[in-house]
Design a protein around this motif. Structure first.
Motif, short mmCIF file in Angstrom:
data_model
loop_
_atom_site.label_atom_id
_atom_site.label_comp_id
_atom_site.label_asym_id
_atom_site.label_seq_id
_atom_site.Cartn_x
_atom_site.Cartn_y
_atom_site.Cartn_z
N GLU A 191 6.59 0.02 -3.15
CA GLU A 191 6.86 -1.43 -3.11
C GLU A 191 7.26 -1.90 -1.72
O GLU A 191 7.05 -3.05 -1.36
N HIS A 235 6.10 -1.06 1.04
CA HIS A 235 5.02 -1.03 2.02
C HIS A 235 3.86 -1.92 1.57
O HIS A 235 3.73 -2.27 0.40
N GLY A 236 3.03 -2.21 2.51
CA GLY A 236 1.78 -2.88 2.20
C GLY A 236 1.81 -4.37 2.39
O GLY A 236 2.86 -5.00 2.47
N HIS A 292 2.92 -7.62 -4.22
CA HIS A 292 3.41 -6.68 -5.24
C HIS A 292 3.82 -7.39 -6.53
O HIS A 292 3.80 -6.80 -7.60
N GLY A 331 0.27 -0.35 0.21
CA GLY A 331 1.46 0.18 -0.45
C GLY A 331 1.15 1.30 -1.41
O GLY A 331 1.72 1.37 -2.50
#
Lengths: 197, 998
Positions: B7, B9-10, B14, B320
């Motif tokens: 969660e 990352h990215g 989300h 992520g």
């Protein structure tokens, strides 16, 4: 008899008035067709260009402009279509006769093309976008100013294109192909929505 | 949350779950995911089966270079596409995806037997395997190969989408919106130049998106990116285009772009095309396409879970997703270490970093140690295990170039890197040359063939800092070359990761090289062993190696395989790479739909159709049509219950007995005007024109410079200085171009203008004994009597009140007239004549009847009775060549020895001994059908019809020495029989021309 059928267009079955394509907002372009009353090609010999220009002015009252600039005066339109070669349009039915009288064989050649072309007009905010969908010219105002004309083609369909306004063009289309051309421009216009008038 | 989703990352959303299906199973992803990232987030590495061996495969990359993860996508009803790359397809609610090349299921695939039989499928196996017995070629091998060939299945219904196209002219086109591209766009954009920045991804940023830890210009990479993209969006002269792939780079700086518009949308906007093909004409092009990571070549390097290290880094930082909780990294380049660090920092337990190099920078090993990662330098990987996903790998210490004793290490992913290859596909499309640079171990751009600039990783500059600087400089250079002025900004970069490495062939192994399945081309299942086998079997050119093994020939265009293939081929050949050369990159850069190329041109608009002013009448009256050049012509007018044969027989009878009416508007028409018009005509045509009087016509024959018949037509002299020239329907443009060519290049001294008037005139032909009776009441200004208006006359008069050019000519042998009126009057005149013609039972006829009637008279059709090797004498038309003329186009060629030699094929007539037999057009002619094969062919049938008038068949043919064979019997072998024919003259009907003089 001739007058009675003069306005029968090759597009009569296709160019029905209405609103087409994307109807979610204002139409991006408007399409219409126009049949020239007179469209005549005049061609000068290399040593008679000045004489031909004078003859054209004497007949039409308009002066041929240099390069690809279009001369207009009243209903007269003068467009260059090549070295020593111009298209002359007006709304009379005897333009060819008058030009032929003024332009002898020593000055050049006069050929009627009134029935050989059908004019498709496009106007509206997205007209550059639609035209650039299938014609390999730069339609931006810098490259193609109002009051100029260019020769091009869409696939194998020869075109003489006159920019008549900021958002308006007249396309002189070879008559036997105008139905195919209309089919293309209608498809290309559908994405932005269009009206036919 | 899945075990692999991170969660923290990215760049995906989300909090926005998105469901789609894969092989019927619902998969939950996040908004911004690709199919591949969503599947990986759910721990699903198995995404497909390989082409040849049906080996289980997963995504190996994260972008358009992906060779393995090809899937079928159903975007909505009827919108199915095979071979979509799962790494590119964005997910949205309702998307259905499916794996390919497996039966009955992806996990249990019968085709996997091929993997067990891999020894049978080595390089070039199909050249060796399917040779005998010969009888199997058609019935066994080809059907088998056709069934086995191909990947994915074709859609079964017509594509409901539509596609668009557009031309665009700009000062500077920048391909690739990574750091170099963005810096170039900023510099060029500030100059005021018209700039277009295109990127194939859903969002711009390139490597910046995968390197969030880098600081640029005092802020985080992503904040810098957002600010700079906002800056570009604010420039009116800059256009940004995402999801837009540059597919080809053509002459004079034209670049083709394919923009995907709706493939990521659940709901399609009204009227929106699916894709738009852009044809960009740019003053300057900047290529900032970055570099592609190179796989390592080792045994079983294709197992699901084996992935490029840079791609794993992308899945983590952009989407992520941890591609594995316990990955191992194997590399020959520093960049994979950074991937390992990122994954470790995100929670992965990196089992080891295996580096083939003896030494690496101490900073790297220190960082690894700090994260508790085991470091194994001077080690290699010799194999993997795991049926549907990698479970362990074999790691061996290197003893020189040999692998030592293996250690097995468990893992759930293997991240590899063999270094980076600059992406120079587009540059190569232009025939730009490449040079090998040993420092970077890569081919770099050398000589340019177009006005283009290359910046960043595309020319071997690794790291974001160098890319930014280089991109800015390229932007300045391009703007300057385009006539603008600008300067490049400096972008200080911290925490940059440049890295170095070495380039390797297949890795050392502890097993028999002949049994290693070390894949190079994952999509075409080509192994290192295949490359070496090809070389050993005599394929010494890299182009031959490519075709023999199919390495680099899959839809990924060898993006990941070409360099490894080259390295191994060079080693097998015992030559340096630079002597082996490179194969050719060709457009498109990535697979492109046919729809994008077709654009608006589908269905009835696939091809331009020319229609005459009378076409509507023909359609309303039930005509069958045929295409002639671009024209649609009425072929015949069947009445209810009639077939072609019956309709044509009726049309022929009607025309011969009373009156036929025919739309001849398609004939080419050229107006030749000017004081020198007659001289021009004399030079162009074989016939003399000086003495042709005004208001008279003559049949004109036009030759090419080779002396062969090129075109023909009737030509009327309208005045001393004006000719109305007609050409064949299909030859009009060719003839006009030829005339213009001569006029402008050979005879510029002649005062002549040429104008195509084909479109100006509608032409109606009236033929038959009652032609004059019908026409005469409509004509004003011309005495229609035979004396005043004889055959081969032309008059400018009025017909039915319309201005007309009236010809008295005939292509049927009957009394005939052709009325030319301005095109818009065409239908009205036709209807007038049609109505008045009812008293004569006027019959409309089409091209088929026209062909029959003219053949009965022996009139040729250029292109049917001639084939580009027929002279006027061959055609029996020496009468059309002016004997006193000193020159005309093609005249000198007529005196060439082989043109004047005896025994040439000459046009003759053929009458079958059995009058009911109609010969096949194109059939060969022999003297003796019983002679041994191969038979001596004497010529062929050019025209053949049933003549209703004569009650028998007639044919025209070209036959060797034909005019010396009059009365001879020859034979025409046709299916099931040899047809005996008599050689005759070409005129079968009314040889005295009496019917023309009515």
């Amino acid at each position: 008899m001739a007058d009675a059928i003069e306005k029968v267009s090759p597009l009569h079955a296709l160019a029905e008035p209405g609103r087409f394509g994307d109807t979610s907002g204002e139409p991006g372009v408007g399409l219409s067709e126009r049949l020239c009353d007179s469209l005549v090609q005049v061609q000068a010999w290399p040593d008679s260009i000045s004489a031909l220009k004078k003859a054209v002015k004497s007949v039409t009252g308009a002066s041929i402009k240099p390069g690809n600039a279009v001369a207009t005066k009243g209903d007269v339109v003068l467009m260059s279509t090549g070295p020593g070669r111009w298209l002359v349009e007006d709304e009379t039915d005897d333009l060819e006769v008058r030009l032929r009288k003024a332009i002898g064989a020593d000055i050049g050649a006069v050929t009627a093309l009134t029935h050989a072309r059908t004019v498709v007009s496009i106007s509206g905010e997205r007209c550059e976008w639609v035209l650039a969908s299938g014609i390999a010219l730069d339609f931006s105002a810098d490259a193609f100013p109002v009051g100029t004309a260019k020769l091009s083609h869409h696939h194998e369909i020869g075109l003489t294109i006159h920019r008549t306004g900021d958002q308006a063009f007249d396309l002189y289309v070879v008559t036997s192909m105008v139905r195919s051309f209309w089919g293309w421009i209608a498809r290309a216009s559908a994405e932005v929505g269009y009206t036919v008038s | 949350m899945s075990a692999y989703r991170v969660e923290s990352h990215g760049r995906i959303k989300h909090h926005q779950p998105v469901s789609f299906t894969f092989d019927g199973e619902t998969v939950e992803g996040r908004e911004g995911d690709t199919v591949a990232s969503a599947l990986l987030a759910n721990g699903k590495h198995l995404m497909g089966r390989s082409f040849k061996y049906h080996r289980p495969r997963g995504a190996i990359a994260a972008g358009s270079e992906e060779p393995n993860a090809l899937i079928g996508t159903t975007r909505s009803e009827g919108r199915f596409e095979p071979n979509t790359r799962a790494t590119v397809q964005e997910i949205y609610p309702g998307l259905k995806t499916e794996s390919q090349n497996s039966y009955p299921s992806l996990k249990y695939d019968i085709g996997a037997i091929n993997d067990r039989l891999y020894m049978l499928f080595s390089a070039g196996f199909y050249y060796k395997t399917f040779m005998w017995p010969r009888s199997f070629w058609d019935k066994v091998y080809e059907p088998f190969i056709r069934r086995a060939a191909g990947l994915g299945v074709s859609p079964t219904v017509e594509d409901p989408d539509h596609y668009a196209s557009r031309y665009l002219h700009c000062d500077i086109l920048i391909v690739g919106a990574g750091p170099a591209g963005i810096a170039a766009a900023l510099a060029a954009g500030k100059s005021g130049a018209k700039v277009l920045l295109a990127d194939e991804g859903a969002e711009m940023g390139g490597s910046v998106l995968s390197e969030p830890g880098v600081n640029i210009d005092g802020c985080s990479a992503w904040n810098w990116l957002e600010a700079r993209l906002d800056e570009l969006r604010g420039m009116e002269n800059v256009t940004l285009m995402t999801r837009t792939t540059a597919i080809g780079y053509y002459h004079q700086n034209m670049v083709g772009l394919c923009q995907k518009l709706t493939d990521h949308l659940t709901t399609l906007p009204e009227g929106a095309p699916r894709e738009r093909l852009w044809r960009i004409r740019a003053n300057q092009v900047i290529l900032t396409q970055g570099a592609l990571e190179k796989p390592l070549v080792f045994h079983e390097n294709d197992r699901p879970g084996v992935m490029l290290a840079g791609s794993a880094q992308t899945y983590l930082n952009r989407y992520g997703v941890l591609v594995g909780r316990r990955p191992v990294v194997v590399t020959s380049h520093d960049s994979a270490w950074y991937a390992a660090f990122d994954l470790a920092d995100a929670g992965a337990e990196v089992q080891a970093i295996v580096d083939l190099r003896d030494k690496v920078q101490s900073e790297l090993s220190d960082e690894a140690t700090k994260r508790g990662i085991r470091v194994l330098t001077s080690h290699t990987v010799t194999g993997t295990s795991g049926r549907l996903r990698i479970k362990s790998i074999r790691i061996n210490p290197l003893r020189g170039s040999k692998a030592g004793r293996a250690e097995t290490v468990n893992c759930d992913a293997l991240l590899m890197s063999g270094g980076w290859t600059p992406s120079l596909h587009l540059f190569s499309h232009t025939k730009g040359t490449l040079r090998w640079e040993d420092d970077t171990k890569a081919y770099l751009p050398d000589q340019k063939a177009e006005a283009c600039h290359i910046a960043g990783a595309g020319r071997g500059l690794w790291g974001i800092g160098k890319a930014l600087t280089d991109g800015g400089e390229a932007g300045v250079a391009a703007a300057t070359a385009a006539g603008f002025t600008t300067i490049a900004e400096a972008y200080p970069v911290e925490n940059d990761r440049e890295g170095t490495g070495i380039s390797l062939r297949e890795l050392p192994t502890d097993r028999s090289p002949g049994k290693a399945k070390a894949f190079i081309d994952f999509q075409n299942d080509v192994t290192a062993k295949d490359i070496r086998l090809a070389v050993s079997e005599g394929m010494h050119s890299i182009e031959h190696v490519k075709r023999y093994t199919t390495n680099g020939m899959a839809t990924d265009q060898g993006k990941m395989s070409n360099m490894n293939g080259l390295n191994i081929a060079a080693d097998a050949l015992g030559k340096p790479q630079t002597e082996v050369g490179l194969t050719t990159f060709r457009p498109p850069y990535t697979p492109t739909t046919f729809g994008a190329f077709a654009g608006y041109h589908k269905g009835s608009h696939f091809e331009v159709t020319r229609k005459t002013p009378i076409d509507d009448w023909a359609e309303e009256n039930g005509a069958a049509f045929e295409p002639v050049a671009l024209w649609r012509r009425a072929w015949y007018f069947p009445k209810p219950g009639e077939d072609l044969h019956a309709a044509v027989a009726r049309e022929c009878r009607a025309t011969r007995e009373s009156l036929g009416i025919f739309d001849a508007s398609t004939l080419g028409k050229i107006e030749v005007s000017g004081p020198d018009a007659v001289e021009f005509m004399n030079r162009m045509y074989t016939n003399p024109w000086t003495k042709l009087g005004v208001s008279r016509c003559r049949y004109g024959l036009l030759l090419g410079e080779d002396g062969y018949i090129l075109d023909d037509g009737v030509i009327g002299r309208l005045s001393d200085d004006k000719f109305h020239v007609t050409t064949t329907t299909g030859g009009a443009a060719r003839v006009l171009n030829m005339m213009e060519d001569y006029l402008q290049t050979e005879w510029p001294d002649l005062k002549v203008w040429l104008t195509s008037t084909t479109e100006q005139w509608a032409t109606i032909a009236l033929n038959g004994p009652n032609a004059r009776n019908l026409l005469e009441p409509f004509v004003e200004g011309q005495d229609m009597s035979d004396e005043a208006f004889p055959h081969m006359s032309v008059s400018q008069c009025t017909v039915a009140g319309f201005p007309a050019r009236l010809f008295r000519i005939s292509f049927t042998g009957e009394l005939g007239f052709e009325v030319n009126v301005p095109a818009r009057y065409g239908r009205a005149l036709w209807e007038n004549l049609w109505e008045a013609g009812q008293q004569y039972d006027v019959c409309p006829y089409g091209t088929e009847t026209m062909h029959v009637l003219r053949a009965e008279k022996g009139f040729i059709i250029v292109g049917q009775d001639t084939d580009g090797t027929v002279t006027p004498d061959d055609a029996g038309m020496s009468w059309a060549v002016g004997k006193k003329k000193t020159d005309f186009v093609g005249m000198r060629s007529l005196s060439r020895p082989d043109i004047a030699a005896p025994g040439r094929k000459q046009l003759v007539g053929l009458l079958t001994r059995d009058s009911k037999t109609v010969l096949d057009e194109g059939a060969q002619i022999v003297a003796d059908p019983k002679q041994p094969k191969p038979m001596k062919m004497l010529g062929h049938v050019t025209s053949s019809y049933w003549s209703e008038t004569l009650g028998r068949s007639v044919a025209l043919a070209v036959v060797q020495g034909g005019r010396d064979r009059m009365g001879d019997s020859l034979y025409v072998p046709m299916p099931g029989k040899d047809v005996e024919v008599e050689v005759t003259g070409t005129v079968f009907y009314d040889p005295e021309n009496a019917r023309l003089k009515l």
